[in-house]
Design a protein around this motif. Structure first.
Motif, PDB file in Angstrom:
ATOM      1  N   LEU A 126       0.836  -1.203   0.000  1.00 31.41           N
ATOM      2  CA  LEU A 126       0.000   0.000   0.000  1.00 31.41           C
ATOM      3  C   LEU A 126       0.871   1.254   0.000  1.00 31.41           C
ATOM      4  O   LEU A 126       1.785   1.382   0.821  1.00 31.41           O
ATOM      5  CB  LEU A 126      -0.891   0.003   1.254  1.00 31.41           C
ATOM      6  N   SER A 180       0.143   7.374  -2.920  1.00 35.40           N
ATOM      7  CA  SER A 180      -0.068   7.924  -4.256  1.00 35.40           C
ATOM      8  C   SER A 180      -0.273   6.850  -5.323  1.00 35.40           C
ATOM      9  O   SER A 180      -0.891   7.131  -6.348  1.00 35.40           O
ATOM     10  CB  SER A 180       1.160   8.749  -4.647  1.00 35.40           C
ATOM     11  N   GLY A 181       0.282   5.681  -5.102  1.00 34.89           N
ATOM     12  CA  GLY A 181       0.227   4.644  -6.141  1.00 34.89           C
ATOM     13  C   GLY A 181       1.254   4.865  -7.240  1.00 34.89           C
ATOM     14  O   GLY A 181       1.354   4.067  -8.172  1.00 34.89           O
ATOM     15  N   GLY A 193      -3.972   3.916  -1.387  1.00 34.94           N
ATOM     16  CA  GLY A 193      -4.941   4.279  -0.354  1.00 34.94           C
ATOM     17  C   GLY A 193      -4.251   5.094   0.722  1.00 34.94           C
ATOM     18  O   GLY A 193      -3.034   5.013   0.878  1.00 34.94           O
ATOM     19  N   ILE A 221      -4.086   5.917   4.674  1.00 32.57           N
ATOM     20  CA  ILE A 221      -4.530   5.402   5.978  1.00 32.57           C
ATOM     21  C   ILE A 221      -5.093   6.498   6.892  1.00 32.57           C
ATOM     22  O   ILE A 221      -5.704   6.192   7.899  1.00 32.57           O
ATOM     23  CB  ILE A 221      -3.409   4.631   6.723  1.00 32.57           C
ATOM     24  N   SER A 246      11.149   4.366  15.906  1.00 33.34           N
ATOM     25  CA  SER A 246      12.463   5.004  15.738  1.00 33.34           C
ATOM     26  C   SER A 246      13.185   5.128  17.071  1.00 33.34           C
ATOM     27  O   SER A 246      12.554   5.299  18.123  1.00 33.34           O
ATOM     28  CB  SER A 246      12.241   6.391  15.131  1.00 33.34           C
ATOM     29  N   ALA A 293      13.964   1.689  14.818  1.00 31.81           N
ATOM     30  CA  ALA A 293      15.063   1.775  13.853  1.00 31.81           C
ATOM     31  C   ALA A 293      15.937   2.984  14.123  1.00 31.81           C
ATOM     32  O   ALA A 293      15.452   4.082  14.416  1.00 31.81           O
ATOM     33  CB  ALA A 293      14.508   1.837  12.435  1.00 31.81           C
ATOM     34  N   ALA A 294      17.251   2.771  13.987  1.00 29.45           N
ATOM     35  CA  ALA A 294      18.210   3.877  14.030  1.00 29.45           C
ATOM     36  C   ALA A 294      18.185   4.571  12.667  1.00 29.45           C
ATOM     37  O   ALA A 294      17.329   4.255  11.827  1.00 29.45           O
ATOM     38  CB  ALA A 294      19.586   3.304  14.350  1.00 29.45           C
ATOM     39  N   GLY A 295      19.116   5.493  12.431  1.00 30.70           N
ATOM     40  CA  GLY A 295      19.140   6.215  11.152  1.00 30.70           C
ATOM     41  C   GLY A 295      19.350   5.243   9.994  1.00 30.70           C
ATOM     42  O   GLY A 295      20.329   4.505   9.956  1.00 30.70           O
ATOM     43  N   ILE A 296      18.412   5.248   9.061  1.00 30.97           N
ATOM     44  CA  ILE A 296      18.462   4.270   7.969  1.00 30.97           C
ATOM     45  C   ILE A 296      19.330   4.817   6.828  1.00 30.97           C
ATOM     46  O   ILE A 296      19.175   5.963   6.418  1.00 30.97           O
ATOM     47  CB  ILE A 296      17.042   3.980   7.448  1.00 30.97           C
TER      48      ILE A 296
HETATM   49  N1  LIG Z   1      14.634   7.513   7.697  1.00 25.18           N
HETATM   50  C1  LIG Z   1      15.139   7.094   8.832  1.00 25.18           C
HETATM   51  O1  LIG Z   1      16.330   7.257   9.103  1.00 25.18           O
HETATM   52  C2  LIG Z   1      14.241   6.401   9.829  1.00 25.18           C
HETATM   53  C3  LIG Z   1      14.725   6.218  11.089  1.00 25.18           C
HETATM   54  C4  LIG Z   1      13.948   5.498  11.984  1.00 25.18           C
HETATM   55  C5  LIG Z   1      12.722   4.992  11.597  1.00 25.18           C
HETATM   56  N2  LIG Z   1      12.249   5.214  10.340  1.00 25.18           N
HETATM   57  C6  LIG Z   1      10.970   4.604   9.967  1.00 25.18           C
HETATM   58  O2  LIG Z   1      11.223   3.604   8.992  1.00 25.18           O
HETATM   59  C7  LIG Z   1      10.013   3.347   8.269  1.00 25.18           C
HETATM   60  C8  LIG Z   1      10.263   3.248   6.802  1.00 25.18           C
HETATM   61  O3  LIG Z   1      10.637   4.504   6.273  1.00 25.18           O
HETATM   62  P1  LIG Z   1      10.979   4.680   4.715  1.00 25.18           P
HETATM   63  O4  LIG Z   1      12.250   5.419   4.625  1.00 25.18           O
HETATM   64  O5  LIG Z   1      10.844   3.375   4.012  1.00 25.18           O
HETATM   65  O6  LIG Z   1       9.787   5.624   4.241  1.00 25.18           O
HETATM   66  P2  LIG Z   1       9.438   6.094   2.733  1.00 25.18           P
HETATM   67  O7  LIG Z   1      10.441   5.612   1.755  1.00 25.18           O
HETATM   68  O8  LIG Z   1       9.178   7.558   2.809  1.00 25.18           O
HETATM   69  O9  LIG Z   1       8.088   5.331   2.430  1.00 25.18           O
HETATM   70  C9  LIG Z   1       6.928   5.661   3.093  1.00 25.18           C
HETATM   71  C10 LIG Z   1       5.775   4.995   2.400  1.00 25.18           C
HETATM   72  O10 LIG Z   1       4.592   5.339   3.121  1.00 25.18           O
HETATM   73  C11 LIG Z   1       3.587   5.696   2.179  1.00 25.18           C
HETATM   74  N3  LIG Z   1       2.634   6.592   2.828  1.00 25.18           N
HETATM   75  C12 LIG Z   1       2.863   7.819   3.354  1.00 25.18           C
HETATM   76  N4  LIG Z   1       1.734   8.325   3.862  1.00 25.18           N
HETATM   77  C13 LIG Z   1       0.767   7.394   3.667  1.00 25.18           C
HETATM   78  C14 LIG Z   1      -0.618   7.330   3.962  1.00 25.18           C
HETATM   79  N5  LIG Z   1      -1.222   8.343   4.576  1.00 25.18           N
HETATM   80  N6  LIG Z   1      -1.312   6.231   3.605  1.00 25.18           N
HETATM   81  C15 LIG Z   1      -0.696   5.193   2.973  1.00 25.18           C
HETATM   82  N7  LIG Z   1       0.619   5.189   2.686  1.00 25.18           N
HETATM   83  C16 LIG Z   1       1.335   6.278   3.004  1.00 25.18           C
HETATM   84  C17 LIG Z   1       4.343   6.347   1.058  1.00 25.18           C
HETATM   85  O11 LIG Z   1       3.550   6.368  -0.112  1.00 25.18           O
HETATM   86  P3  LIG Z   1       3.791   7.536  -1.241  1.00 25.18           P
HETATM   87  O12 LIG Z   1       5.194   7.335  -1.714  1.00 25.18           O
HETATM   88  O13 LIG Z   1       2.768   7.270  -2.262  1.00 25.18           O
HETATM   89  O14 LIG Z   1       3.609   8.838  -0.504  1.00 25.18           O
HETATM   90  C18 LIG Z   1       5.558   5.429   0.966  1.00 25.18           C
HETATM   91  O15 LIG Z   1       5.272   4.303   0.193  1.00 25.18           O
HETATM   92  C19 LIG Z   1       9.039   4.443   8.704  1.00 25.18           C
HETATM   93  O16 LIG Z   1       8.185   3.921   9.685  1.00 25.18           O
HETATM   94  C20 LIG Z   1       9.947   5.498   9.316  1.00 25.18           C
HETATM   95  O17 LIG Z   1       9.274   6.290  10.241  1.00 25.18           O
HETATM   96  C21 LIG Z   1      12.990   5.910   9.441  1.00 25.18           C
END
Ligand SMILES: NC(=O)c1ccc[n+]([C@@H]2O[C@H](COP(=O)([O-])OP(=O)(O)OC[C@H]3O[C@@H](n4cnc5c(N)ncnc54)[C@H](OP(=O)(O)O)[C@@H]3O)[C@@H](O)[C@H]2O)c1
Length: 296
Positions: free
Chosen positions: A29, A32-33, A49, A51, A109, A160-163
């Motif tokens: 999911l 934007s799709g 969709g 959430i 996080s 998760a730490a900084g990814i």
């Molecule tokens: N970045 C870091 O260093 C870090 C650190 C600790 C934890 N995290 C956590 O790690 C996880 C994964 O992060 P990531 O980097 O993979 O994120 P990402 O690449 O930004 O992907 C987020 C996804 O969520 C979707 N999304 C956003 N809002 C939505 C909504 N309202 N309804 C449905 N889908 C929605 C986005 O869809 P669209 O692309 O269509 O908007 C995208 O597919 C997250 O939980 C983040 O908080 C990240």
């Protein structure tokens, strides 16, 4: 298993791809799709969709055996954060009540730990976030733990730490753009995890994570910023970033903390092997990738 990846983005996509490769039926999911073709290419059935709109969840082709929540709000302010991480999650849990999955894995996080004294933090350490964003993430964790107890939705939380990984890594990208700065003497600790290791931890948590448990998902080596930049500088043959006073460092969305995140529970209890146990292995791979692509 029928699996739903909510927020099938940077982390969710490789999780879904691996599950599909293993023969599971995987749905991804996104809001934007737009990434539909990329998902399909990796064997994931794309769903669009939002959430934050409760009714949109009713259109999803449930029930699901496993649910992964890697939804993220990278842009936007506190209200967007609250809508996605908290209200969105509340909707998901309400929707799952009718047919609970066998397991739900959620990425939180390490920013929920507000420690600034460089101490070691484990899952039982106080989680007192310094930022409002961290407080939202902690409130989301509480919703999940409550749902595990009361609604019988077996949730496992990975902090998760900084990814970092292909194309990602805040300090690294700043360094490549000559925009990195070292605040003070560069002693602040950075905690990281490679995207592929986080994806592998999610798979392990789906299979054997204990419901109601929290695991720190970080690599083996919290590293002072100065050591990180020194390694990059030596590896790339490029100057160190300039030093600036602590208070001159760019304002950040997340509060500045200083802590060593322990991954002992992840390693010993969950049994997650790490392909990139420190940033050295992970960034060696990323530098190689960029060089092979002619981007470095
Ligand atoms: N970045 C870091 O260093 C870090 C650190 C600790 C934890 N995290 C956590 O790690 C996880 C994964 O992060 P990531 O980097 O993979 O994120 P990402 O690449 O930004 O992907 C987020 C996804 O969520 C979707 N999304 C956003 N809002 C939505 C909504 N309202 N309804 C449905 N889908 C929605 C986005 O869809 P669209 O692309 O269509 O908007 C995208 O597919 C997250 O939980 C983040 O908080 C990240």
């Amino acid at each position: 298993m029928r699996v739903l990846i909510i927020g099938c983005g940077y982390v969710g996509l490789p999780v879904g791809a691996e599950l599909s490769r293993l023969g599971h039926e995987v749905f991804g999911l996104t809001r934007s799709g737009h990434s539909g073709p990329a998902l399909q290419e990796r064997g994931i059935r794309p769903l669009a969709g939002d959430i934050t709109r409760r009714a949109e969840l009713d259109g999803l082709p449930g029930p699901f055996d496993w649910v992964v929540n890697t939804v993220s709000s990278n842009k936007g302010g506190l209200e967007d954060y609250r809508q996605i991480y908290l209200e969105g999650l509340r909707h998901v849990l309400q929707w799952l009540e009718a047919s609970p999955p066998k397991k739900l894995v959620h990425t939180s996080s390490t920013s929920v730990y507000g420690q600034t004294d460089g101490s070691m933090v484990k899952e039982s350490s106080p989680a007192e976030p310094r930022s409002e964003l961290g407080q939202v993430l902690l409130a989301a964790e509480r919703l999940l733990l409550e749902a595990t107890l009361t609604q019988k939705i077996p949730a496992v939380i990975l902090r998760a730490a900084g990814i970092y990984g292909p194309g990602r890594g805040h300090l690294f990208l700043q360094y490549l753009k000559d925009e990195a700065r070292i605040p003070g003497r560069g002693e602040r600790l950075v905690n990281m995890i490679h995207r592929d290791d986080l994806a592998a931890c999610i798979l392990t948590a789906l299979k054997s994570g204990r419901p109601g448990e929290i695991y720190n998902a970080s690599d083996d080596e919290p590293v002072p910023q100065i050591h990180f930049f020194r390694w990059l500088s030596e590896t790339l043959g490029k100057n160190m970033p300039p030093f600036v006073r602590e208070d001159e460092a760019a304002p950040r969305k997340r509060a500045i903390t200083n802590k060593k995140v322990s991954n002992r529970k992840l390693r010993m209890e969950l049994g997650c092997p790490l392909r990139y146990p420190t940033f050295r292995q992970g960034y060696t791979a990323e530098i190689q990738r960029l060089q092979d692509a002619g981007e470095l």
